[in-house]
Write an enzyme that holds these catalytic residues in place. Structure first.
Site, PDB file in Angstrom:
ATOM      1  N   HIS A   1     -38.381  26.644  10.330  1.00  0.00           N
ATOM      2  CA  HIS A   1     -39.796  27.001  10.420  1.00  0.00           C
ATOM      3  C   HIS A   1     -40.363  26.624  11.785  1.00  0.00           C
ATOM      4  O   HIS A   1     -39.793  25.807  12.518  1.00  0.00           O
ATOM      5  CB  HIS A   1     -40.609  26.281   9.335  1.00  0.00           C
ATOM      6  CG  HIS A   1     -40.683  24.791   9.556  1.00  0.00           C
ATOM      7  ND1 HIS A   1     -39.608  23.958   9.363  1.00  0.00           N
ATOM      8  CD2 HIS A   1     -41.688  24.000  10.001  1.00  0.00           C
ATOM      9  CE1 HIS A   1     -39.947  22.720   9.656  1.00  0.00           C
ATOM     10  NE2 HIS A   1     -41.219  22.714  10.066  1.00  0.00           N
TER      11      HIS A   1
ATOM     12  N   ARG B   1     -46.069  12.372  12.581  1.00  0.00           N
ATOM     13  CA  ARG B   1     -46.162  13.547  13.459  1.00  0.00           C
ATOM     14  C   ARG B   1     -47.601  13.760  13.892  1.00  0.00           C
ATOM     15  O   ARG B   1     -48.513  13.726  13.060  1.00  0.00           O
ATOM     16  CB  ARG B   1     -45.660  14.787  12.712  1.00  0.00           C
ATOM     17  CG  ARG B   1     -45.450  15.966  13.620  1.00  0.00           C
ATOM     18  CD  ARG B   1     -44.956  17.154  12.841  1.00  0.00           C
ATOM     19  NE  ARG B   1     -46.042  18.024  12.464  1.00  0.00           N
ATOM     20  CZ  ARG B   1     -45.939  19.031  11.604  1.00  0.00           C
ATOM     21  NH1 ARG B   1     -44.789  19.281  11.008  1.00  0.00           N
ATOM     22  NH2 ARG B   1     -46.968  19.797  11.331  1.00  0.00           N
TER      23      ARG B   1
ATOM     24  N   ASP C   1     -44.120  25.083  13.088  1.00  0.00           N
ATOM     25  CA  ASP C   1     -45.195  24.372  12.390  1.00  0.00           C
ATOM     26  C   ASP C   1     -46.463  25.221  12.257  1.00  0.00           C
ATOM     27  O   ASP C   1     -46.976  25.762  13.252  1.00  0.00           O
ATOM     28  CB  ASP C   1     -45.564  23.074  13.134  1.00  0.00           C
ATOM     29  CG  ASP C   1     -44.446  22.038  13.054  1.00  0.00           C
ATOM     30  OD1 ASP C   1     -43.675  22.072  12.082  1.00  0.00           O
ATOM     31  OD2 ASP C   1     -44.365  21.202  13.968  1.00  0.00           O
TER      32      ASP C   1
ATOM     33  N   HIS D   1     -37.619  24.627  13.887  1.00  0.00           N
ATOM     34  CA  HIS D   1     -36.819  23.446  13.592  1.00  0.00           C
ATOM     35  C   HIS D   1     -36.516  23.355  12.101  1.00  0.00           C
ATOM     36  O   HIS D   1     -37.155  24.018  11.277  1.00  0.00           O
ATOM     37  CB  HIS D   1     -37.471  22.163  14.110  1.00  0.00           C
ATOM     38  CG  HIS D   1     -38.867  21.931  13.646  1.00  0.00           C
ATOM     39  ND1 HIS D   1     -39.947  22.646  14.131  1.00  0.00           N
ATOM     40  CD2 HIS D   1     -39.386  21.061  12.737  1.00  0.00           C
ATOM     41  CE1 HIS D   1     -41.052  22.224  13.551  1.00  0.00           C
ATOM     42  NE2 HIS D   1     -40.745  21.264  12.687  1.00  0.00           N
TER      43      HIS D   1
END
Ligand code: SIN
Length: 293
Positions: free
Chosen positions: A118, A282, A120, A267
C-alpha cells in the site's frame, strides 16, 4: 518463468556521497541507510539540504542509531511540512496524539498496520508526502522487516501501450477498504475519506512518472466495466507483487527511523514474528498538492 534477457531499465545514476553523513545504498534503485547524523538535534542548512537531496534520489532513507523523543521526531518531520492526522484518529482508534500513529503489534494483535502492499492514506484528497516510522522495539524472534517498492520503476517496466492507456485513467481510493475491511474499526461520522486520483502521476520534484494504484486502498478504475477494472488492477498488483527488482528491504533495529517518499513508493510490513512484539511510532507529513500527471 526466468526472464532470460538483460533488464531494459538500467541502474540509475544516483548520488552516493554526501558531506553530512555516510550513505549506503540498500539496492541500486531504491533505499539507502544513513549513519552519522543525529536527528535529535536541529539540522544545519547543509545537513538539511543533504537529507532533502538524498530523499529525492533514494526515496527511502533509513537513519540508524537515533534516540528521539516524540517531540524531536515531530520536529524532524516538520522540516518537510505540516503534520498529518491519520483518518483513524477521527474515530479515536489510535492513541491520544493526533499527529502520531502508534504501530504496536503483539500476541494480542488481530492485525498489524500495513501488512500488505500500500501507499499511506491514498483515500485522502492530498495523501501524505512522506511518512517517518521510528521503531524502538523489534521482535525478539527477528523479523518484522518492511519492504518498499519503487513505483516509478514499476511504471517504467510496463510496455508503452499499457503506459499510454493507464495515463488516460483515474482510480477510486477508499479508506473503508483497510480501516473497516481489514482493521474492523468503526468509521467516524460521514465515513472514512474516499477520493479519485490519476492512475499515473508525476513526482512534483523529480518529474518521474509513477504508477499510482495500490492494493490497500484502490477499489476500482473509474469508467471501466467492473470485470475490466478488476482484471487490470489484478494485473498491476501482480506486477508489483512479482517483481523483486522493485524492492528494498528495511531491517529495523531499536533506534531506526525510516523516512519514505509516499508519492512514489509502496510498502509492506511483514508480520512474520507472531506472537512476538514490535513497536514504533509513525509521523506523516502533508503533501502540498493533489497527485497529478
Ligand atoms: C505502515 O506505516 O504501513 C507500517 C509500516 C511498518 O510497520 O513497518
Amino acid at each position: 518463468m526466468f526472464r532470460g534477457a538483460p533488464p531494459e531499465t538500467p541502474v540509475p545514476d544516483r548520488r552516493r556521497s554526501f558531506d553530512s553523513f555516510e550513505l549506503t545504498p540498500l539496492t541500486p534503485h531504491i533505499g539507502a541507510e544513513v549513519r552519522g547524523i543525529d536527528l535529535a538535534k536541529p539540522l544545519s542548512d547543509a545537513q538539511e539540504k543533504d537529507v532533502r537531496d538524498a530523499f529525492r534520489e533514494w526515496m527511502v532513507l533509513t537513519f540508524r542509531d537515533q534516540q528521539l523523543t516524540r517531540d524531536q521526531h515531530k520536529a524532524f518531520a516538520r522540516l518537510f511540512g505540516r503534520l498529518h492526522s491519520h483518518p483513524m484518529h477521527a474515530g479515536k482508534h489510535h492513541g491520544d496524539d493526533d499527529e502520531v500513529l502508534p504501530v504496536r503489534t503483539n500476541a494480542d494483535s488481530k492485525w498489524t498496520s500495513g501488512d500488505g502492499w500500500h501507499t499511506d492514506v491514498t483515500c485522502d484528497a492530498i495523501p501524505p508526502l512522506g511518512s517517518m516510522l521510528y521503531v524502538t522495539e523489534t521482535p525478539e524472534s527477528g523479523g518484522g522487516d518492511t519492504l518498499f517498492a519503487d513505483m516509478s520503476l514499476a511504471y517504467d517496466m510496463l510496455s508503452e501501450p499499457m503506459q499510454a492507456f493507464l495515463e488516460t485513467l483515474t482510480a477510486m481510493h477508499d479508506g473503508a477498504i483497510p480501516y473497516v475491511g481489514a482493521y474492523k474499526t468503526t468509521p467516524p461520522e460521514g465515513g472514512y475519506p474516499k477520493n479519485e486520483h490519476p492512475v499515473v502521476i508525476r513526482h512534483p520534484d523529480t518529474g518521474r512518472k509513477i504508477l499510482y494504484v495500490n492494493a490497500g486502498f484502490t477499489s476500482h478504475l473509474v469508467g471501466l466495466a467492473p470485470a475490466e477494472s478488476r482484471a487490470l488492477l489484478d494485473m498491476l498488483f501482480r506486477h508489483i507483487d512479482s517483481t523483486p527488482r522493485l524492492y528494498c528491504r528495511v531491517e529495523w533495529e531499536p533506534g531506526t527511523l525510516t523516512f519514505w517518499d509516499n508519492r512514489c513508493t509502496q510498502h509492506h510490513a511483514v508480520w512474520d514474528y507472531y506472537p512476538y512484539s514490535r513497536y514504533g511510532e509513525r509521523v506523516s507529513v502533508f503533501g502540498d498538492e493533489a497527485p497529478s500527471l
